[in-house]
Design a protein around this motif. Structure first.
Motif, PDB file in Angstrom:
ATOM      1  N   SER A 595       0.207   3.043   3.645  1.00  0.00           N
ATOM      2  CA  SER A 595       0.953   2.375   4.724  1.00  0.00           C
ATOM      3  C   SER A 595      -0.058   1.661   5.631  1.00  0.00           C
ATOM      4  O   SER A 595      -1.252   1.945   5.604  1.00  0.00           O
ATOM      5  CB  SER A 595       1.748   3.413   5.512  1.00  0.00           C
ATOM      6  OG  SER A 595       0.903   4.489   5.834  1.00  0.00           O
ATOM      7  N   ALA A 596       0.465   0.724   6.411  1.00  0.00           N
ATOM      8  CA  ALA A 596      -0.410  -0.129   7.233  1.00  0.00           C
ATOM      9  C   ALA A 596      -1.101   0.737   8.291  1.00  0.00           C
ATOM     10  O   ALA A 596      -0.438   1.491   8.987  1.00  0.00           O
ATOM     11  CB  ALA A 596       0.422  -1.215   7.899  1.00  0.00           C
ATOM     12  N   PRO A 597      -2.425   0.665   8.398  1.00  0.00           N
ATOM     13  CA  PRO A 597      -3.143   1.474   9.387  1.00  0.00           C
ATOM     14  C   PRO A 597      -2.778   1.066  10.820  1.00  0.00           C
ATOM     15  O   PRO A 597      -2.868   1.855  11.728  1.00  0.00           O
ATOM     16  CB  PRO A 597      -4.609   1.196   9.101  1.00  0.00           C
ATOM     17  CG  PRO A 597      -4.633  -0.105   8.381  1.00  0.00           C
ATOM     18  CD  PRO A 597      -3.357  -0.189   7.624  1.00  0.00           C
ATOM     19  N   MET A 598      -2.361  -0.190  11.039  1.00  0.00           N
ATOM     20  CA  MET A 598      -1.901  -0.651  12.365  1.00  0.00           C
ATOM     21  C   MET A 598      -1.245  -2.025  12.162  1.00  0.00           C
ATOM     22  O   MET A 598      -1.153  -2.513  11.024  1.00  0.00           O
ATOM     23  CB  MET A 598      -3.059  -0.749  13.352  1.00  0.00           C
ATOM     24  CG  MET A 598      -4.155  -1.709  12.957  1.00  0.00           C
ATOM     25  SD  MET A 598      -5.525  -1.619  14.117  1.00  0.00           S
ATOM     26  CE  MET A 598      -6.282  -0.064  13.665  1.00  0.00           C
ATOM     27  N   ASN A 599      -0.755  -2.604  13.212  1.00  0.00           N
ATOM     28  CA  ASN A 599      -0.108  -3.914  13.073  1.00  0.00           C
ATOM     29  C   ASN A 599      -1.077  -4.862  12.400  1.00  0.00           C
ATOM     30  O   ASN A 599      -2.272  -4.825  12.686  1.00  0.00           O
ATOM     31  CB  ASN A 599       0.165  -4.543  14.448  1.00  0.00           C
ATOM     32  CG  ASN A 599       1.075  -3.707  15.252  1.00  0.00           C
ATOM     33  OD1 ASN A 599       0.761  -2.571  15.534  1.00  0.00           O
ATOM     34  ND2 ASN A 599       2.211  -4.259  15.565  1.00  0.00           N
ATOM     35  N   ALA A 641       5.814  -1.527  -7.050  1.00  0.00           N
ATOM     36  CA  ALA A 641       6.333  -2.676  -6.280  1.00  0.00           C
ATOM     37  C   ALA A 641       5.496  -2.859  -5.013  1.00  0.00           C
ATOM     38  O   ALA A 641       4.935  -1.895  -4.486  1.00  0.00           O
ATOM     39  CB  ALA A 641       7.785  -2.423  -5.875  1.00  0.00           C
ATOM     40  N   PHE A 642       5.381  -4.146  -4.595  1.00  0.00           N
ATOM     41  CA  PHE A 642       4.803  -4.452  -3.278  1.00  0.00           C
ATOM     42  C   PHE A 642       5.974  -4.763  -2.344  1.00  0.00           C
ATOM     43  O   PHE A 642       6.885  -5.517  -2.715  1.00  0.00           O
ATOM     44  CB  PHE A 642       3.889  -5.688  -3.367  1.00  0.00           C
ATOM     45  CG  PHE A 642       2.553  -5.411  -4.014  1.00  0.00           C
ATOM     46  CD1 PHE A 642       2.263  -5.888  -5.294  1.00  0.00           C
ATOM     47  CD2 PHE A 642       1.589  -4.688  -3.326  1.00  0.00           C
ATOM     48  CE1 PHE A 642       1.027  -5.631  -5.883  1.00  0.00           C
ATOM     49  CE2 PHE A 642       0.348  -4.432  -3.908  1.00  0.00           C
ATOM     50  CZ  PHE A 642       0.064  -4.893  -5.198  1.00  0.00           C
ATOM     51  N   TYR A 643       5.949  -4.239  -1.097  1.00  0.00           N
ATOM     52  CA  TYR A 643       7.056  -4.485  -0.163  1.00  0.00           C
ATOM     53  C   TYR A 643       6.830  -5.731   0.700  1.00  0.00           C
ATOM     54  O   TYR A 643       7.709  -6.148   1.439  1.00  0.00           O
ATOM     55  CB  TYR A 643       7.261  -3.268   0.745  1.00  0.00           C
ATOM     56  CG  TYR A 643       7.653  -2.009  -0.011  1.00  0.00           C
ATOM     57  CD1 TYR A 643       7.160  -0.769   0.359  1.00  0.00           C
ATOM     58  CD2 TYR A 643       8.497  -2.072  -1.122  1.00  0.00           C
ATOM     59  CE1 TYR A 643       7.515   0.386  -0.334  1.00  0.00           C
ATOM     60  CE2 TYR A 643       8.851  -0.933  -1.830  1.00  0.00           C
ATOM     61  CZ  TYR A 643       8.362   0.300  -1.429  1.00  0.00           C
ATOM     62  OH  TYR A 643       8.706   1.439  -2.122  1.00  0.00           O
ATOM     63  N   LEU A 649       3.919 -10.304   8.541  1.00  0.00           N
ATOM     64  CA  LEU A 649       3.466  -9.417   9.633  1.00  0.00           C
ATOM     65  C   LEU A 649       3.986  -8.014   9.332  1.00  0.00           C
ATOM     66  O   LEU A 649       5.134  -7.866   8.897  1.00  0.00           O
ATOM     67  CB  LEU A 649       4.056  -9.877  10.975  1.00  0.00           C
ATOM     68  CG  LEU A 649       3.599 -11.222  11.524  1.00  0.00           C
ATOM     69  CD1 LEU A 649       4.305 -11.505  12.844  1.00  0.00           C
ATOM     70  CD2 LEU A 649       2.100 -11.225  11.764  1.00  0.00           C
ATOM     71  N   VAL A 650       3.161  -6.992   9.519  1.00  0.00           N
ATOM     72  CA  VAL A 650       3.625  -5.615   9.268  1.00  0.00           C
ATOM     73  C   VAL A 650       3.316  -4.745  10.477  1.00  0.00           C
ATOM     74  O   VAL A 650       2.330  -4.964  11.189  1.00  0.00           O
ATOM     75  CB  VAL A 650       2.964  -5.013   7.998  1.00  0.00           C
ATOM     76  CG1 VAL A 650       3.392  -5.769   6.754  1.00  0.00           C
ATOM     77  CG2 VAL A 650       1.446  -5.015   8.130  1.00  0.00           C
ATOM     78  N   ASP A 651       4.214  -3.783  10.716  1.00  0.00           N
ATOM     79  CA  ASP A 651       3.996  -2.808  11.789  1.00  0.00           C
ATOM     80  C   ASP A 651       3.037  -1.737  11.324  1.00  0.00           C
ATOM     81  O   ASP A 651       2.967  -1.436  10.118  1.00  0.00           O
ATOM     82  CB  ASP A 651       5.333  -2.104  12.123  1.00  0.00           C
ATOM     83  CG  ASP A 651       6.182  -2.979  13.037  1.00  0.00           C
ATOM     84  OD1 ASP A 651       7.395  -2.859  13.024  1.00  0.00           O
ATOM     85  OD2 ASP A 651       5.566  -3.810  13.741  1.00  0.00           O
ATOM     86  N   GLY A 652       2.368  -1.147  12.307  1.00  0.00           N
ATOM     87  CA  GLY A 652       1.523   0.012  11.970  1.00  0.00           C
ATOM     88  C   GLY A 652       2.413   1.084  11.349  1.00  0.00           C
ATOM     89  O   GLY A 652       3.501   1.342  11.837  1.00  0.00           O
ATOM     90  N   GLY A 653       1.976   1.681  10.242  1.00  0.00           N
ATOM     91  CA  GLY A 653       2.737   2.776   9.616  1.00  0.00           C
ATOM     92  C   GLY A 653       3.708   2.300   8.560  1.00  0.00           C
ATOM     93  O   GLY A 653       4.264   3.102   7.813  1.00  0.00           O
ATOM     94  N   GLU A 655       5.290   1.211   5.214  1.00  0.00           N
ATOM     95  CA  GLU A 655       4.921   1.468   3.811  1.00  0.00           C
ATOM     96  C   GLU A 655       4.708   0.122   3.121  1.00  0.00           C
ATOM     97  O   GLU A 655       5.542  -0.775   3.235  1.00  0.00           O
ATOM     98  CB  GLU A 655       6.082   2.212   3.130  1.00  0.00           C
ATOM     99  CG  GLU A 655       5.649   3.267   2.145  1.00  0.00           C
ATOM    100  CD  GLU A 655       6.881   4.052   1.670  1.00  0.00           C
ATOM    101  OE1 GLU A 655       7.712   4.376   2.529  1.00  0.00           O
ATOM    102  OE2 GLU A 655       7.003   4.244   0.459  1.00  0.00           O
ATOM    103  N   LEU A 656       3.599  -0.056   2.428  1.00  0.00           N
ATOM    104  CA  LEU A 656       3.249  -1.382   1.929  1.00  0.00           C
ATOM    105  C   LEU A 656       3.586  -1.549   0.458  1.00  0.00           C
ATOM    106  O   LEU A 656       3.816  -2.671  -0.005  1.00  0.00           O
ATOM    107  CB  LEU A 656       1.745  -1.641   2.130  1.00  0.00           C
ATOM    108  CG  LEU A 656       1.268  -1.606   3.594  1.00  0.00           C
ATOM    109  CD1 LEU A 656      -0.238  -1.670   3.660  1.00  0.00           C
ATOM    110  CD2 LEU A 656       1.900  -2.756   4.374  1.00  0.00           C
ATOM    111  N   LEU A 657       3.605  -0.420  -0.285  1.00  0.00           N
ATOM    112  CA  LEU A 657       3.852  -0.571  -1.733  1.00  0.00           C
ATOM    113  C   LEU A 657       4.337   0.752  -2.319  1.00  0.00           C
ATOM    114  O   LEU A 657       4.243   1.804  -1.694  1.00  0.00           O
ATOM    115  CB  LEU A 657       2.545  -1.008  -2.419  1.00  0.00           C
ATOM    116  CG  LEU A 657       1.330  -0.112  -2.200  1.00  0.00           C
ATOM    117  CD1 LEU A 657       1.029   0.675  -3.471  1.00  0.00           C
ATOM    118  CD2 LEU A 657       0.121  -0.963  -1.808  1.00  0.00           C
ATOM    119  N   ASP A 658       4.875   0.663  -3.523  1.00  0.00           N
ATOM    120  CA  ASP A 658       5.348   1.877  -4.232  1.00  0.00           C
ATOM    121  C   ASP A 658       4.348   2.146  -5.359  1.00  0.00           C
ATOM    122  O   ASP A 658       4.181   1.313  -6.250  1.00  0.00           O
ATOM    123  CB  ASP A 658       6.752   1.605  -4.791  1.00  0.00           C
ATOM    124  CG  ASP A 658       7.263   2.826  -5.600  1.00  0.00           C
ATOM    125  OD1 ASP A 658       6.548   3.856  -5.601  1.00  0.00           O
ATOM    126  OD2 ASP A 658       8.323   2.722  -6.210  1.00  0.00           O
TER     127      ASP A 658
END
Ligand code: MV4
Length: 664
Positions: A595-599, A641-643, A649-653, A655-658
């Motif tokens: 998951s993304a470490p931060m924004n 899969a990639f989300y 832009l992604v929020d911290g936390g 989930e980025l991929l399966d």
């Protein structure tokens, strides 16, 4: 009148000139470098010509290319703006040779004012007052010392070849003169290749008061009041105002007449500015004359109701001045603040970044924003990092200053560091409110202006934490699902018979801060920065309504590529959402690092969906806080899969991929 003019500039001044030309029914041609291909001034002009690579010396400073663009588009005149070629006599001469009108003074006037010492000699002959001193060719040290002794200490040694504050040295007593002169000559020789010195009486608390002059080619010359530009930092103007506080009609007439005399001494035409040093006793002395339209000209426009670019176009086309001296009226008071992408807490280092969020104050008859950028633009490293000039007007200095403070507080800029807080602190500081102006203002009052924002952490952190939580809940609330109202679809930490507790980590003011938020009905009890705060709040879109124990305020929460900015009534708080340490992630083992470490922003996907990868193989790269973070395979396995896609832009936390580990 010209059918078409070319603006040989960029940014806010190019946009500003285009606006007036359009209002006058004159077509416009912009010029642009590689870096300005999508710039606002290019979009605003009727036509635009590419003139070269980003560096100014390969584009905006190439007179031949600019003249070529004027020929190609059949532009009858060129407006140089300020900076670049605006005071380049060679360019002005080349325009004349090619039959293109240079919207500015004659070449001879530019040349005359090009040398500080020559300018002083011309002014002395014209009877314009100069600072008492010696600026002759005889550089015998004994003669220079005799001049210093005669005028009395302190004196100022100035390199004739210097300017803009470079090559000046104060000498406070007779005993230190010889050594100071020798040192000043060495420095000047090293810096300018010339060690000619002039000696002047040192004014210890002068103000910088400049007069806007205008001359046509029918022998008319007038002044349009004055501007006080004393608030400078390293000879860069920060806030300017018109008229000058405390100016009397008598002194204005005396200085204005001297300014017009200075202009007429060099057969001036067009817009010009005569700069004076105004001493505490009301005596004034010629400093220099600028042969261009100044950055700060809008404050003069606001109090006189005149459009100075229109005047420039009329005069360049041979018309007489629109007003005679006795028709110039001064109404009210105006300020201009220069909004920059620079870091006041880091010695004003120019800042880079994308203007991911840009919301200037609403414009009105009281507020004017001259800008050359739009939301999403990149702050270029090639040019002056000015974002905008914020100009305000009202009937009195006090009310205009209130407008300035409000407009600065309403200016929303996210994605880069700006000087907005610095400008706000300066504009609301007691010495500025009381017009205690002199050229040493910023240095003298630095503790008021550079107040440490860390002391705001206690107040801002709880509000920022609540804003972040509400943002996450708002985002979750929109997560697609069969029944959006099902309690199982909301991650608001609801647990049967347990308080709603949220643990967040915010990165702000250079540190990570752990915050615990407990939801009790409508109240949020926030434990942060060592204390508990009871808050209420709701977020709709980017507008946050906050109530901190009865103190209610409205804020704006902006998301940019490298985090969040919470804009509050009296300042802005920038922060990142560090990955929440909720504990589940560790238990999930394989998902821990997915998951993304931060924004941040997704930069690249490095694995094929469905392909087997080794443990620790790079899967995805994201950018956060100006650094790249690589997400790696926690074990040998396959990306199902990639989300997100590059640019998201992604929020911290988040989930980025399966990922499916082989052993699972
Ligand atoms: C001065 C002065 C005090 N006494 N000359 C700075 C650059 C150039 N514009 C002339 N400058 C000064 N000349 C005498 N005899 C103080 C300054 C000065 C200054 C002038 C205007 C605006 C800002 C300034 C900041 C520092 C010094």
């Amino acid at each position: 009148m010209f059918n078409k003019i070319l603006i040989a500039n960029r940014g806010e001044i190019a946009c500003r000139v285009i606006k007036t030309a359009r209002r006058m029914g004159i077509a416009t041609v912009a010029v642009y470098s590689d870096a300005d291909r999508e710039a606002l001034h290019v979009r605003m002009a009727d036509e635009a010509i590419h003139i070269g690579p980003a560096p100014a010396r390969e584009s905006y400073l190439l007179g031949d290319r600019i003249l070529g663009a004027a020929q190609t588009t059949n532009a009858g005149a060129i407006h140089p703006g300020y900076g670049f070629l605006s005071e380049n006599a060679g360019f002005a001469a080349a325009c004349a040779e090619q039959g293109v009108v240079f919207i500015g003074p004659p070449t001879s006037a530019i040349e005359a004012m090009g040398s500080k010492s020559a300018a002083k000699r011309i002014m002395e002959e014209a009877g314009v007052p100069l600072v008492p001193g010696y600026h002759g060719d005889d550089q015998d040290p004994a003669l220079l010392r005799g001049a210093a002794d005669a005028m009395g200490y302190p004196v100022l040694l100035k390199a004739t070849a210097g300017g803009g504050g470079k090559g000046m040295r104060q000498v406070w007593s007779e005993g230190e003169f010889d050594e100071a002169l020798a040192a000043a000559k060495r420095e000047s020789l090293a810096s300018f290749g010339d060690d000619t010195m002039l000696v002047e009486k040192y004014l210890t608390k002068p103000r910088h008061v400049e007069f806007q002059v205008f001359c046509d080619n029918h022998g008319n010359g007038i002044y349009l009041a004055e501007r006080d530009c004393s608030v400078q930092r390293r000879h860069q103007k920060v806030i300017e105002e018109a008229p000058a506080p405390g100016m009397t009609e008598a002194l204005r007439t005396e200085m204005g007449d001297a300014a017009v005399k200075a202009a007429q001494a060099i057969d001036y035409q067009g817009a010009g500015t005569v700069e004076f040093l105004l001493d505490e006793d009301g005596s004034f002395y010629f400093m220099e004359m600028n042969t261009r339209l100044q950055v700060e000209h809008p404050v003069t426009e606001m109090i006189t109701g005149q459009d100075l670019v229109e005047w420039q176009l009329l005069v360049a086309n041979g018309s007489p001045l629109p007003l005679a001296q006795d028709q110039v009226r001064i109404n009210g008071h105006a300020f201009e603040a220069r909004v920059y992408a620079e870091d006041p807490d880091n010695d004003f280092l120019p800042a880079t970044g994308t203007l991911g969020f840009l919301q200037p104050p609403d414009e009105s008859s009281h507020v004017r924003v001259d800008t050359g950028v739009r939301q999403g633009d990149e702050i270029s490293v090639y040019y002056d990092p000015m974002i905008a000039k914020l100009i305000v007007w009202d009937e009195s200095r006090e009310r205009a200053l209130q407008r300035l403070a409000s407009a600065l507080a309403e200016y929303r800029i996210g994605g880069t560091v700006t000087n907005l807080d610095f400008l706000y602190n300066l504009a609301t500081s007691r010495p500025f409110v009381e017009a205690e102006l002199d050229t040493g203002f910023i240095e003298k009052h630095s503790e008021l202006i550079f107040h440490d924002r860390h002391q705001d952490l206690e107040r801002e952190l709880p509000l920022a934490a609540l804003a972040l939580l509400l943002h996450k809940q708002q985002a979750d609330g929109t997560r697609s699902c069969v029944d959006p109202f099902s309690p199982w679809q909301h991650n608001n930490a609801w647990r049967l018979n347990e308080p709603h507790a949220h643990r967040l980590t915010l990165h702000c003011h250079g540190e990570d801060h752990e915050v615990l938020v407990e939801q009790r009905g409508l109240d949020y009890i926030v434990a942060a920065a060592g204390r508990e705060t009871r808050l209420r709040g709701e977020l709709s879109g980017d507008t946050l309504h906050l109530d901190a124990e009865g103190h209610r305020q409205r804020g704006t929460l902006a998301r940019t590529h490298d985090g969040y900015t919470l804009y509050l009534a009296d300042g802005a708080c920038h922060f990142q959402d560090v990955q929440p340490d909720t504990g589940e992630a560790d238990a999930a083992g394989a998902d821990a690092g997915l998951s993304a470490p931060m924004n941040g922003t997704i930069v690249a996907l490095l694995a094929e969906v469905g392909a087997s990868v080794e443990a620790d193989a790079p899967l995805l790269v994201m950018e956060a806080m100006k650094m790249e973070h690589t997400i790696r395979a926690p074990a040998a396995g396959v990306v199902k899969a990639f989300y997100y896609q590059p640019g998201d832009l992604v929020d911290g936390g988040a989930e980025l991929l399966d990922f499916q580990a082989d052993e699972e």
